[in-house]
Motif scaffolding. Structure first.
Motif, short mmCIF file in Angstrom:
data_model
loop_
_atom_site.label_atom_id
_atom_site.label_comp_id
_atom_site.label_asym_id
_atom_site.label_seq_id
_atom_site.Cartn_x
_atom_site.Cartn_y
_atom_site.Cartn_z
N ALA A 45 31.14 47.22 41.18
CA ALA A 45 32.08 48.03 41.95
C ALA A 45 31.34 49.05 42.82
N THR A 53 31.62 49.12 46.81
CA THR A 53 32.10 50.36 47.45
C THR A 53 31.16 50.79 48.56
N VAL A 74 46.11 49.62 34.90
CA VAL A 74 46.52 49.61 36.30
C VAL A 74 47.35 50.84 36.64
N SER A 106 40.02 51.54 43.38
CA SER A 106 40.68 50.24 43.53
C SER A 106 39.73 49.10 43.20
N ILE A 107 38.51 49.16 43.73
CA ILE A 107 37.54 48.10 43.46
C ILE A 107 37.14 48.11 41.99
N THR A 108 37.02 49.29 41.39
CA THR A 108 36.65 49.37 39.97
C THR A 108 37.70 48.71 39.09
N VAL A 109 38.96 48.98 39.36
CA VAL A 109 40.03 48.35 38.59
C VAL A 109 40.02 46.84 38.79
N LEU A 110 39.79 46.41 40.03
CA LEU A 110 39.78 44.97 40.33
C LEU A 110 38.64 44.27 39.58
N THR A 111 37.44 44.83 39.65
CA THR A 111 36.31 44.21 38.95
C THR A 111 36.48 44.28 37.44
N THR A 112 37.09 45.35 36.95
CA THR A 112 37.32 45.47 35.51
C THR A 112 38.30 44.42 35.02
N LEU A 113 39.36 44.18 35.78
CA LEU A 113 40.38 43.22 35.36
C LEU A 113 39.96 41.77 35.61
N VAL A 114 39.05 41.54 36.54
CA VAL A 114 38.66 40.17 36.88
C VAL A 114 37.33 39.78 36.24
#
Length: 258
Positions: A123, A127, A193, A226-234
């Motif tokens: 992330a 970023t 989220v 936003s990117i941190t949450v995306l990489t964490t969930l994916v």
């Protein structure tokens, strides 16, 4: 009409201006440019736009070759930037170290440190890349994003990792459902989220500031979270699944040898 005579008097005084010489300068002004022992202060102006950091560094280095004891706004900003950059590197490394210690204390497995930190580091790279692409690079004001990114990323990742670990240990998943499907059917991803959305909303309000540095920090924080949450969930669930599969294969291999 009240101030007209005063304005006319000031105008007459200005019309009587004479050539300025060193001897005619008031002492308050001359002391700023000439020292008591006769040293003269010289002001050097740059030929290029020193708002660019590289141009500012070149300008300072060229002047320093002539006069090492230089001072002024250019070198002050340059040295302040170096100090801020070093401080943010130290803060980021400290955040990584403390986050790693927290992960180990909560999960008690060294391998989980790398699993949790991998999405956060990804992330950070994304970023920085997006910031460059949209013309929003790191500066003195928004570089604080890096330690915050690590802290917020560790917080979200720990919740997911601990929930997955507890479900695996307690066998809460349905027999016909994979571990990752069971994890995403739980309330933890939704909580992560929603927590991230509230954080994005609070930090995003800084983007409305008229101060350019504060506004850039708000924009970069919204992108980073936003990117941190995306990489964490994916990314994190795949790493957890890979680590779980690798652990099972090693156990089976060890059992066959025995």
């Amino acid at each position: 009409m009240r101030y007209f005579p005063m304005q006319m008097a000031r105008l007459r005084l200005q019309l009587t201006a004479r050539p300025v010489e060193m001897e005619s300068l008031p002492p308050a002004i001359s002391r700023r440019f000439i020292s008591p022992d006769g040293l003269v202060r010289v002001e050097v102006l740059p030929a290029h736009d020193v708002r660019d950091q590289e141009a500012r560094r070149v300008f300072v280095d060229e002047v320093a070759e002539i006069s090492p004891d230089l001072s002024g706004g250019a070198i002050s900003v340059l040295r302040a930037g170096d100090v801020v950059g070093q401080a943010m590197v130290q803060a980021s490394l400290l955040a990584l170290a403390l986050g790693s210690i927290l992960i180990f204390v909560l999960i008690r497995r060294i391998g989980f440190i790398f699993i949790v930190m991998a999405p956060i580091l990804l992330a950070g790279v994304l970023t920085a890349a997006i910031g460059i692409l949209i013309g929003l690079p790191f500066n003195f004001a928004n570089v604080i994003v890096l330690p915050l990114l690590i802290g917020l990323g560790v917080d979200s990742a720990i919740h997911l990792a601990m929930r997955a670990r507890h479900m695996a240990l307690e066998k809460q998943a349905d027999p016909g459902q994979s571990g990752m499907a069971a994890l995403f059917s739980s309330s933890t991803p939704r909580a992560v989220v929603l927590s991230a959305l509230t954080t994005i909303g609070s930090f995003g309000s800084l983007a409305l500031s008229q101060h350019r540095g504060t506004a850039s920090m708000g924009m970069l924080l919204m992108i980073a979270i936003s990117i941190t949450v995306l990489t964490t969930l994916v990314v994190l669930p795949f790493l957890l699944r890979f680590a779980d599969g690798l652990s099972k294969r090693l156990k089976n291999k060890k059992a066959r040898k025995e």
